[in-house]
Design a protein around this motif. Structure first.
Motif, PDB file in Angstrom:
ATOM      1  N   VAL A  38     -43.151 -39.550 -82.076  1.00 10.72           N
ATOM      2  CA  VAL A  38     -44.226 -40.439 -82.520  1.00 10.72           C
ATOM      3  C   VAL A  38     -43.634 -41.679 -83.198  1.00 10.72           C
ATOM      4  O   VAL A  38     -44.081 -42.817 -82.977  1.00 10.72           O
ATOM      5  N   GLY A  39     -42.617 -41.475 -84.042  1.00 13.65           N
ATOM      6  CA  GLY A  39     -41.986 -42.620 -84.695  1.00 13.65           C
ATOM      7  C   GLY A  39     -41.328 -43.562 -83.705  1.00 13.65           C
ATOM      8  O   GLY A  39     -41.360 -44.793 -83.876  1.00 13.65           O
ATOM      9  N   TRP A  40     -40.712 -43.005 -82.665  1.00 17.07           N
ATOM     10  CA  TRP A  40     -40.092 -43.822 -81.614  1.00 17.07           C
ATOM     11  C   TRP A  40     -41.131 -44.710 -80.947  1.00 17.07           C
ATOM     12  O   TRP A  40     -40.916 -45.897 -80.726  1.00 17.07           O
ATOM     13  N   LEU A  43     -42.050 -47.575 -83.194  1.00 15.37           N
ATOM     14  CA  LEU A  43     -41.026 -48.631 -83.188  1.00 15.37           C
ATOM     15  C   LEU A  43     -41.128 -49.488 -81.935  1.00 15.37           C
ATOM     16  O   LEU A  43     -40.964 -50.709 -81.987  1.00 15.37           O
ATOM     17  N   ILE A  44     -41.399 -48.855 -80.801  1.00 13.16           N
ATOM     18  CA  ILE A  44     -41.559 -49.622 -79.566  1.00 13.16           C
ATOM     19  C   ILE A  44     -42.748 -50.558 -79.671  1.00 13.16           C
ATOM     20  O   ILE A  44     -42.697 -51.724 -79.248  1.00 13.16           O
ATOM     21  N   ALA A  45     -43.846 -50.073 -80.265  1.00 13.81           N
ATOM     22  CA  ALA A  45     -45.049 -50.897 -80.371  1.00 13.81           C
ATOM     23  C   ALA A  45     -44.840 -52.083 -81.303  1.00 13.81           C
ATOM     24  O   ALA A  45     -45.333 -53.191 -81.038  1.00 13.81           O
ATOM     25  N   THR A  46     -44.117 -51.880 -82.409  1.00 11.83           N
ATOM     26  CA  THR A  46     -43.938 -52.965 -83.379  1.00 11.83           C
ATOM     27  C   THR A  46     -42.795 -53.895 -83.017  1.00 11.83           C
ATOM     28  O   THR A  46     -42.803 -55.070 -83.379  1.00 11.83           O
ATOM     29  N   ARG A  50     -38.987 -51.869 -74.668  1.00 10.07           N
ATOM     30  CA  ARG A  50     -39.512 -51.244 -73.456  1.00 10.07           C
ATOM     31  C   ARG A  50     -39.637 -49.739 -73.653  1.00 10.07           C
ATOM     32  O   ARG A  50     -38.857 -49.120 -74.387  1.00 10.07           O
ATOM     33  N   LEU A  51     -40.610 -49.164 -72.950  1.00  9.59           N
ATOM     34  CA  LEU A  51     -40.755 -47.713 -72.971  1.00  9.59           C
ATOM     35  C   LEU A  51     -39.591 -47.075 -72.236  1.00  9.59           C
ATOM     36  O   LEU A  51     -38.996 -47.680 -71.334  1.00  9.59           O
ATOM     37  N   PRO A  52     -39.208 -45.839 -72.604  1.00  9.35           N
ATOM     38  CA  PRO A  52     -38.070 -45.186 -71.939  1.00  9.35           C
ATOM     39  C   PRO A  52     -38.338 -44.939 -70.458  1.00  9.35           C
ATOM     40  O   PRO A  52     -39.495 -44.791 -70.026  1.00  9.35           O
ATOM     41  N   HIS A  53     -37.255 -44.885 -69.696  1.00 11.09           N
ATOM     42  CA  HIS A  53     -37.352 -44.657 -68.252  1.00 11.09           C
ATOM     43  C   HIS A  53     -37.851 -43.243 -67.979  1.00 11.09           C
ATOM     44  O   HIS A  53     -37.690 -42.329 -68.800  1.00 11.09           O
ATOM     45  N   LEU A  93     -47.142 -39.994 -75.594  1.00 11.07           N
ATOM     46  CA  LEU A  93     -47.204 -41.323 -76.209  1.00 11.07           C
ATOM     47  C   LEU A  93     -46.096 -42.229 -75.680  1.00 11.07           C
ATOM     48  O   LEU A  93     -46.291 -43.445 -75.518  1.00 11.07           O
ATOM     49  N   LEU A  94     -44.922 -41.650 -75.380  1.00  9.29           N
ATOM     50  CA  LEU A  94     -43.791 -42.454 -74.923  1.00  9.29           C
ATOM     51  C   LEU A  94     -43.951 -42.926 -73.473  1.00  9.29           C
ATOM     52  O   LEU A  94     -43.161 -43.758 -73.029  1.00  9.29           O
TER      53      LEU A  94
END
Length: 645
Positions: A38-40, A43-46, A50-53, A93-94
């Motif tokens: 969730v924290g990851w 961090l991506i949103a803020t 890019r989202l992970p592959h 979420l990721l």
């Protein structure tokens, strides 16, 4: 369509609110994985990363599965299932890029919110679930909206939707046919975390319970409760002893007690917290009520394990003589001692027997010896040697109630007096808010019973010889090391006690009227409302009728509501009527911009005004995002003051 920042924010907030209550029972590894995922995503949103592959996501999914298997060794059951869902929520979420992904996150969150009730069903869990449901509804509103809105307005809109659902919820709660027990089978591990007494006792077992402020049961007395010295709540009776651990003997069960109740009676209703055992923890000696049985050692037992909160109405007769005609086998078991165990205590028993003029004098002599020995009552006794009882009586001289009761019974048996250990709870505290007696796990206690000819089984509490305050005023008053006690049990925090009592009273009402709303209470409520003694067909008909009435009322209310779009359309229709009265009607197939372009050729003098009004209407009615307040105000004023000639 890609997600906006506000949509991602609501999804993250909903997932966080959903996961936090589960962190208390998830293993640290799996709770940490869910939190990191969730924290990851946050961090991506803020940070605009890019989202992970998808290959990385696949590897993470395999890692979550391996972690669940490493913790539980299987996938079947409540705990591994909830842990897997928690990890999958963070993983989803990721990979959330579009609106349909967001809806999957909301659905997973709702499943996990429901799973909270597999662990606890108190008001705090209900409040957290309601907060999570508010976040889920707000997330769905954000996903379906075309424009951004402030968190406050979005939360208020979600709250209004939940309030609108309350009437239907109340109808379903009151009228849905109640089924005693779950509608589906819970997994085998659903009750493996419940605490409380055990059917065995070793040194330190009850001391560990003494550090818990969890409620074991509540009692509502009809009239005055018994004095503190008579509040012994009988649980497992332990007869067999191997030199270290006490265990229950063989039980014989009956539908009616072998004794004839007599003497003072106490009528009460006891509400037990689930403990996944058969014992019911009644005052000595109860009359058997519906759905219960009684054992040959006078334990009141349920017919099935107490796996949910249970309320039972009982009448007990503490002064009833019991066991006067006890069988020889039971008495022989109550004299048995393991060979070459606790030799000093055995020698003490023989000395007391030699000094006594009759067996009836031996218990008093033993209590007097305990009192003179300076035994100390403590939650944190020193470690014992190989012979537990000898080490307690002659070396450390400090212990908790299980040390006192075990030592007393060993000495009695060595003196030729049949004796056994009884475990349960002693005391309890009256809640001044609602008048109920609250008994906590810290009130767990062990005492002894001795058999005397002509009298039967007689209770003797050796703890009272060294710590009489424990019996009269509770655990906190008897222990000098009260700092070891839970905050809610300590005697030096009056303000916290007041807060605790209010919360306990509120929780008790929740337990009785919400969680305790069973088939009998439902029938009683409907009978009080004039529906006689309804069967399930009548209840189902009432449910269908109640739902129809609520849905009809909500539909009528919704039809009478007007949205901002209705006001925009009314102003546009007024504008079109003004033009039609001037001989410039709009064709049914014409949109606002096409209509304005046609009128620009027919009435060049009105072209600019009509074009501006049509452009505002098209933007307000069909444009993306929320309506611009300045444009909305200008549009209404323009249509109101438009007067074509």
């Amino acid at each position: 369509m890609s997600l906006r920042q506000d949509q991602i924010g609501w999804l993250l907030a909903t997932a966080t609110i959903t996961l936090i209550p589960h962190f208390g029972h998830l293993p640290p590894l799996l709770a940490g994985i869910a939190a990191v995922l969730v924290g990851w995503r946050a961090l991506i949103a803020t940070g605009g990363r890019r989202l992970p592959h998808r290959h990385a996501l696949s590897a993470l999914a395999v890692g979550i599965i391996i972690a669940v298997l490493a913790e539980y060794r299987h996938f079947f059951g409540k705990d591994p299932g909830v842990a897997l869902l928690a990890g999958l929520l963070g993983l989803k979420l990721l990979e959330t890029r579009q609106i349909r992904d967001g809806r999957s996150v909301v659905l997973l969150s709702l499943f996990l919110q429901l799973a909270q009730f597999l662990y606890q069903q108190d008001m705090a869990v209900a409040a957290l679930t309601l907060l999570g449901a508010l976040g889920a509804v707000a997330s769905l509103l954000a996903l379906q909206s075309r424009g951004n809105a402030s968190p406050r307005s979005r939360a208020l809109e979600a709250g209004r939707l939940l309030v609108q659902a309350l009437p239907l919820m109340l109808v379903l709660f009151i009228l849905f046919p109640r089924v005693q027990g779950p509608l589906w089978g819970l997994p085998a591990d659903a009750f493996n975390r419940v605490g409380g007494l055990s059917d065995t006792m070793a040194p330190g077992d009850l001391a560990r319970l003494g550090e818990s402020s969890a409620i074991a049961f509540r009692v509502d007395f009809q009239g005055e409760p018994p004095p503190s010295a008579e509040r012994y709540w009988r649980g497992p009776v332990l007869t067999r002893f191997d030199g270290h651990t006490w265990r229950a003997g063989l039980l014989q069960l009956a539908d009616q007690p072998s004794y004839q109740p007599q003497g003072a009676a106490y009528a009460y209703a006891i509400t037990l917290e689930p403990h996944n055992q058969l014992w019911l923890l009644a005052l000595d000696f109860p009359a058997v009520s519906a759905g219960t049985r009684i054992s040959n050692d006078f334990q009141l037992l349920a017919r099935e394990p107490v796996q949910g909160r249970r309320r039972i109405e009982l009448v007990s007769y503490p002064h009833t003589p019991v066991g006067r005609d006890e069988s020889g086998l039971v008495l022989r078991q109550a004299l048995d001692l393991p060979p070459r165990s606790n030799p000093r205590s055995v020698e003490l028993g023989r000395l007391l027997r030699a000094r006594a003029s009759s067996p009836a004098d031996i218990p008093d002599l033993a209590i007097e010896h305990f009192r003179r020995s300076g035994l100390r009552y403590t939650l944190d006794p020193l470690p014992l040697g190989r012979d537990d009882v000898d080490s307690f009586l002659f070396d450390t001289r400090q212990g908790f109630c299980e040390h006192f009761s075990a030592a007393f019974v060993v000495v009695m048996r060595a003196a030729g007096v049949p004796a056994r250990v009884v475990t349960g709870y002693q005391g309890g505290e009256i809640n001044p808010v609602d008048g109920t007696l609250v008994v906590r796990q810290s009130d767990a206690h062990a005492w002894a019973e001795v058999w005397l000819a002509g009298r039967g089984w007689v209770r003797v509490d050796p703890t009272a010889a060294s710590a009489p305050q424990r019996i009269e005023n509770g655990l906190a008053a008897a222990l000098p090391d009260s700092a070891r006690l839970p905050l809610l049990v300590r005697a030096d925090l009056a303000w916290l006690h007041g807060l605790r009592d209010r919360l306990d009273a509120l929780n008790n009402r929740w337990n009785q009227w919400v969680l305790g709303y069973n088939p009998a209470r439902q029938r009683a409520l409907l009978s009080g409302l004039g529906f006689g003694d309804p069967d399930w067909q009548s209840i189902a008909a009432l449910l269908a009728g109640g739902c129809a009435i609520v849905m009809g009322a909500l539909t009528l209310w919704a039809l009478r509501q007007r949205s901002p779009a209705d006001a925009i359309d009314r102003s546009w229709q007024r504008f079109c009527r003004q033009l039609a009265s001037a001989g410039l009607p709009r064709n049914s197939w014409e949109g606002p911009l096409d209509y304005a372009r046609r009128l620009a050729h027919e009435r060049p003098d009105l072209a600019d005004t009509i074009a501006a009004i049509a452009a505002d209407y098209a933007s307000l009615r069909y444009g993306p995002g929320e309506a611009d307040p300045d444009r909305l105000k200008r549009f209404h004023q323009s249509t109101r003051h438009f007067r074509p000639r």
